[in-house]
Design a protein around this motif. Sequence first.
Motif, PDB file in Angstrom:
ATOM      1  N   GLY A   1      34.663  43.369  49.864  1.00 54.51           N
ATOM      2  CA  GLY A   1      34.235  41.973  49.801  1.00 54.51           C
ATOM      3  C   GLY A   1      33.812  41.578  48.403  1.00 54.51           C
ATOM      4  O   GLY A   1      34.106  40.475  47.931  1.00 54.51           O
ATOM      5  N   GLY A   2      33.113  42.492  47.709  1.00 53.00           N
ATOM      6  CA  GLY A   2      32.721  42.222  46.322  1.00 53.00           C
ATOM      7  C   GLY A   2      33.922  42.054  45.420  1.00 53.00           C
ATOM      8  O   GLY A   2      33.952  41.150  44.570  1.00 53.00           O
ATOM      9  N   TYR A   3      34.908  42.913  45.593  1.00 51.10           N
ATOM     10  CA  TYR A   3      36.142  42.766  44.822  1.00 51.10           C
ATOM     11  C   TYR A   3      36.829  41.444  45.156  1.00 51.10           C
ATOM     12  O   TYR A   3      37.336  40.752  44.262  1.00 51.10           O
ATOM     13  CB  TYR A   3      37.088  43.932  45.119  1.00 51.10           C
ATOM     14  N   GLY A   4      36.846  41.117  46.438  1.00 53.40           N
ATOM     15  CA  GLY A   4      37.467  39.859  46.836  1.00 53.40           C
ATOM     16  C   GLY A   4      36.786  38.658  46.206  1.00 53.40           C
ATOM     17  O   GLY A   4      37.444  37.726  45.732  1.00 53.40           O
ATOM     18  N   ILE A   5      35.440  38.663  46.173  1.00 51.44           N
ATOM     19  CA  ILE A   5      34.695  37.557  45.562  1.00 51.44           C
ATOM     20  C   ILE A   5      34.982  37.474  44.067  1.00 51.44           C
ATOM     21  O   ILE A   5      35.234  36.394  43.513  1.00 51.44           O
ATOM     22  CB  ILE A   5      33.185  37.728  45.812  1.00 51.44           C
ATOM     23  N   ALA A   6      34.933  38.638  43.391  1.00 48.28           N
ATOM     24  CA  ALA A   6      35.135  38.644  41.939  1.00 48.28           C
ATOM     25  C   ALA A   6      36.514  38.122  41.569  1.00 48.28           C
ATOM     26  O   ALA A   6      36.649  37.250  40.692  1.00 48.28           O
ATOM     27  CB  ALA A   6      34.953  40.064  41.402  1.00 48.28           C
ATOM     28  N   PHE A   7      37.528  38.628  42.231  1.00 48.79           N
ATOM     29  CA  PHE A   7      38.878  38.187  41.897  1.00 48.79           C
ATOM     30  C   PHE A   7      39.147  36.762  42.394  1.00 48.79           C
ATOM     31  O   PHE A   7      40.007  36.070  41.843  1.00 48.79           O
ATOM     32  CB  PHE A   7      39.908  39.157  42.460  1.00 48.79           C
ATOM     33  N   SER A   8      38.414  36.324  43.405  1.00 46.19           N
ATOM     34  CA  SER A   8      38.552  34.938  43.840  1.00 46.19           C
ATOM     35  C   SER A   8      37.992  33.977  42.791  1.00 46.19           C
ATOM     36  O   SER A   8      38.497  32.863  42.622  1.00 46.19           O
ATOM     37  CB  SER A   8      37.835  34.724  45.179  1.00 46.19           C
ATOM     38  N   VAL A   9      36.937  34.407  42.081  1.00 49.08           N
ATOM     39  CA  VAL A   9      36.413  33.593  40.981  1.00 49.08           C
ATOM     40  C   VAL A   9      37.488  33.443  39.899  1.00 49.08           C
ATOM     41  O   VAL A   9      37.727  32.342  39.384  1.00 49.08           O
ATOM     42  CB  VAL A   9      35.138  34.237  40.393  1.00 49.08           C
ATOM     43  N   VAL A  10      38.128  34.573  39.574  1.00 48.44           N
ATOM     44  CA  VAL A  10      39.219  34.516  38.593  1.00 48.44           C
ATOM     45  C   VAL A  10      40.356  33.652  39.124  1.00 48.44           C
ATOM     46  O   VAL A  10      40.955  32.862  38.382  1.00 48.44           O
ATOM     47  CB  VAL A  10      39.728  35.935  38.277  1.00 48.44           C
ATOM     48  N   ALA A  11      40.633  33.779  40.420  1.00 47.36           N
ATOM     49  CA  ALA A  11      41.698  32.973  41.026  1.00 47.36           C
ATOM     50  C   ALA A  11      41.394  31.488  40.955  1.00 47.36           C
ATOM     51  O   ALA A  11      42.293  30.659  40.752  1.00 47.36           O
ATOM     52  CB  ALA A  11      41.898  33.396  42.484  1.00 47.36           C
ATOM     53  N   ALA A  12      40.108  31.130  41.103  1.00 46.01           N
ATOM     54  CA  ALA A  12      39.720  29.719  41.019  1.00 46.01           C
ATOM     55  C   ALA A  12      39.984  29.171  39.630  1.00 46.01           C
ATOM     56  O   ALA A  12      40.509  28.055  39.473  1.00 46.01           O
ATOM     57  CB  ALA A  12      38.249  29.560  41.390  1.00 46.01           C
ATOM     58  N   VAL A  13      39.631  29.954  38.609  1.00 45.22           N
ATOM     59  CA  VAL A  13      39.903  29.534  37.228  1.00 45.22           C
ATOM     60  C   VAL A  13      41.406  29.391  37.013  1.00 45.22           C
ATOM     61  O   VAL A  13      41.883  28.425  36.399  1.00 45.22           O
ATOM     62  CB  VAL A  13      39.306  30.542  36.233  1.00 45.22           C
ATOM     63  N   GLN A  14      42.143  30.358  37.523  1.00 45.60           N
ATOM     64  CA  GLN A  14      43.601  30.328  37.407  1.00 45.60           C
ATOM     65  C   GLN A  14      44.179  29.072  38.059  1.00 45.60           C
ATOM     66  O   GLN A  14      45.036  28.388  37.486  1.00 45.60           O
ATOM     67  CB  GLN A  14      44.174  31.579  38.069  1.00 45.60           C
ATOM     68  N   ALA A  15      43.704  28.765  39.266  1.00 42.74           N
ATOM     69  CA  ALA A  15      44.202  27.599  39.993  1.00 42.74           C
ATOM     70  C   ALA A  15      43.849  26.299  39.280  1.00 42.74           C
ATOM     71  O   ALA A  15      44.673  25.376  39.195  1.00 42.74           O
ATOM     72  CB  ALA A  15      43.653  27.598  41.417  1.00 42.74           C
TER      73      ALA A  15
END
Length: 259
Positions: free
Chosen positions: A111-125
């Motif tokens: 879940g922590g990995y998912g949150i961290a990479f989701s933050v990066v994904a938000a910036v990407q999007a």
Amino acid sequence: MTSSPAAIRPKLLLATAVRVLRQLRTDPRTVALIVMIPVILMVLLYYMFSEAPRNPMVPVDPFDRVGTVMLGILPFTTMFLITSIAMLRERRSGTLERLLTTPMSRLDLLGGYGIAFSVVAAVQAVLAVGVSYWLLGLDVAGSIGWVFLIAMLDAMLGVGLGLLASAFAQTEFQAVQFMPIVVIPQLFLCGLFVARNDLPGWMEGLSLAMPLTYAVQGLQEVATHTSATGLMWRDMAIILACTIVALTLAAATLKRRTP
């Protein structure tokens, strides 16, 4: 002391996400590649269609039609590849083995990995959608906010499937090999190249089991409707559910260390 496989502790979840983000911050080239690749590819796509002849029978601009869909596909593909390789490195280095000897559960970790990479994904999007809409002139009937939301959900789906795929890989090369197994069939059957209604019956049925199909369908709904539709809401719910299932399966199959 070993961790419980099912318990989730918010503090440990957040601590894992912060640790991963700090690690990413020390590798600016990787971060730049993650957030800029979709932007660069969208610019290339724009110029590819800029001088292509228009079909008078199709009123929609080719870039608008393809570009809207690609805003979901590119983050999905990028995050799948990056996440699967990053998690495999953690496992091969022994980091996961050390973390799982603490009270941290597998779901905390994933879940922590998912949150961290989701933050990066938000910036990407944000970057990909912003450049496409305000600089490249992408035109959709609905709100650009819906495009951003679906693009972010697609990126999170890529994170979930990437974490799941990493559990079955022993080397980075094997992680990359999951691309043609997990990602490319979804690209072929999602409706990007051929409308799903025009596919052979068994292929159309197979496409219904592929989450990227609903990402593309949701973006097509935004492109052609001025307001949110029931089908779009259903598609987003399916994408989110598939992401949760992928993270849960990844936690269940997570290995402490790759031999």
